[in-house]
Design an enzyme around this catalytic site. Structure first.
Site, PDB file in Angstrom:
ATOM      1  N   GLU A  83       0.827  -1.204   0.000  1.00 44.83           N
ATOM      2  CA  GLU A  83       0.000   0.000   0.000  1.00 44.83           C
ATOM      3  C   GLU A  83       0.865   1.260   0.000  1.00 44.83           C
ATOM      4  O   GLU A  83       0.579   2.233  -0.700  1.00 44.83           O
ATOM      5  CB  GLU A  83      -0.929   0.014   1.216  1.00 44.83           C
ATOM      6  CG  GLU A  83      -1.814  -1.218   1.349  1.00 44.83           C
ATOM      7  CD  GLU A  83      -1.182  -2.288   2.235  1.00 44.83           C
ATOM      8  OE1 GLU A  83       0.001  -2.638   2.007  1.00 44.83           O
ATOM      9  OE2 GLU A  83      -1.864  -2.758   3.159  1.00 44.83           O
TER      10      GLU A  83
ATOM     11  N   CYS B  36      -1.832  -3.068   7.522  1.00 44.07           N
ATOM     12  CA  CYS B  36      -1.318  -3.165   8.885  1.00 44.07           C
ATOM     13  C   CYS B  36      -1.745  -1.952   9.710  1.00 44.07           C
ATOM     14  O   CYS B  36      -1.843  -0.837   9.204  1.00 44.07           O
ATOM     15  CB  CYS B  36       0.201  -3.316   8.886  1.00 44.07           C
ATOM     16  SG  CYS B  36       1.109  -1.895   8.244  1.00 44.07           S
TER      17      CYS B  36
ATOM     18  N   GLU C 271      12.683 -31.332  -2.500  1.00 41.78           N
ATOM     19  CA  GLU C 271      13.020 -31.985  -3.760  1.00 41.78           C
ATOM     20  C   GLU C 271      13.400 -33.460  -3.595  1.00 41.78           C
ATOM     21  O   GLU C 271      13.929 -34.071  -4.514  1.00 41.78           O
ATOM     22  CB  GLU C 271      14.160 -31.227  -4.451  1.00 41.78           C
ATOM     23  CG  GLU C 271      13.721 -29.903  -5.047  1.00 41.78           C
ATOM     24  CD  GLU C 271      14.503 -29.519  -6.288  1.00 41.78           C
ATOM     25  OE1 GLU C 271      15.090 -30.396  -6.937  1.00 41.78           O
ATOM     26  OE2 GLU C 271      14.540 -28.319  -6.596  1.00 41.78           O
TER      27      GLU C 271
END
Length: 331
Positions: A57, A81, A257
């Protein structure tokens, strides 16, 4: 069906897609996307910046003139926030000062420092606020939401196999089962992860670099982890059990992985949230299987756990992504 950009859901989906560009550079903060829309067109965009500040923002509003937010609608994937920080102002205060006509929020922030207070701050100054509980926003924030709600990162397990389910030949040779296009696809996912993990067997056999080898993305190589009871190699952190991922500081997205035993241990502990299966059009026969024991005792328990969410052809290889079906998630 994709949401139309002309709807709140459509604009939020666009903000969520924008947010993914901030991963993983936004860590330790969530990757958030924001759009200011006026008269059906995007006036400004913002994402969480490298290192977590400025927030999306703040980055968006910094691009605007004094009154440009007026009469506009601000779409933001996560509740702004409400807490002030030495690293920057509260986004709810910045938005209140910019005074857009309306703010549409994708997901409420589970951080107790905000958790509804951001919405309250905007409503206090007369800004109309709509909370969507949007599925697109939730997906773009899934690592942050898992870390806050479950206390661990979101885990993606990658398996590259032959058609008959092998990850290596009988003598352990595994380079390369899949082709170049599929391997580049894997590196793109590595670049979006905060951390990458392999098992001790894979480390001993291959000494994988576990980095990102795509032009311009080398700096996005994730932190390296090893599932082992041994001593940590240079530049690698060792954990001795899958549940220890809860102690991976600042890790929202973990990419596992393999190999087969590490993959099986994460599956047995039900810690895999997304499964990426790459299948090459080859048959190996008597080779190393993709998985060890995953703790399955009744075939009926294997059903209803995974749903396919993406399929694509990568050269001669097939890629399918599956998501774990969990009771606490509706989407």
């Amino acid at each position: 069906m994709a949401a139309s950009p002309a709807t709140d859901e459509g604009w939020m989906a666009a903000a969520a897609r924008l947010a993914t560009r901030a991963r993983p550079l936004s860590r330790p903060n969530p990757a958030v996307g924001a759009l200011l829309v006026r008269e059906g067109r995007v006036v400004a965009r913002g994402t969480t910046q490298e290192g977590g500040r400025p927030h999306a923002e703040a980055a968006l509003l910094a691009r605007l003139g004094p009154r440009e937010a007026h009469e506009g609608t601000l779409y933001v994937t996560l509740e702004p926030c409400a807490h002030r920080s030495p690293r920057g102002p509260a986004c709810a205060d910045l938005i209140a000062e910019a005074a857009p006509a309306r703010v549409v929020i994708g997901q409420r922030d589970p951080d107790e420092r905000t958790a509804g207070r951001g919405i309250e701050r905007l409503e206090e100054v007369g800004i109309k606020v709509d909370l969507l509980n949007d599925a697109f926003a939730a997906r773009s924030l899934v690592g942050y939401l898992y870390r806050k709600r479950l206390g661990r990162p979101y885990v993606t397990l990658k398996l590259a196999t032959s058609l008959d389910g092998c990850i290596a030949t009988a003598d352990g040779s595994s380079r390369w089962i899949t082709g170049e296009i599929a391997r580049a696809h894997v590196h793109a996912y590595r670049a979006k992860a905060d951390a990458i993990l392999v098992g001790a067997g894979t480390w001993r056999a291959d000494r994988p670099s576990l980095d990102v080898r795509l032009p311009g993305l080398a700096e996005r190589s994730p932190r390296r982890y090893l599932l082992s009871r041994g001593i940590a190699p240079d530049g690698v952190t060792v954990i001795n059990a899958p549940e220890a991922i809860a102690r991976m500081d600042g890790v929202q997205y973990l990419y596992v992985e393999g190999g087969g035993e590490a993959a099986a241990s994460f599956l047995a502990d039900d810690l895999v949230d997304e499964l990426h299966l790459y299948r090459a059009p080859i048959l190996i026969g008597d080779g190393h299987r993709a998985l060890g024991d995953v703790g399955l005792s009744d075939l009926a328990d294997a059903h209803g756990r995974w749903r396919p969410v993406e399929r694509r052809q990568l050269g001669s290889d097939d890629f399918t992504a599956y998501r774990r079906i969990r009771d606490h998630e509706e989407n």
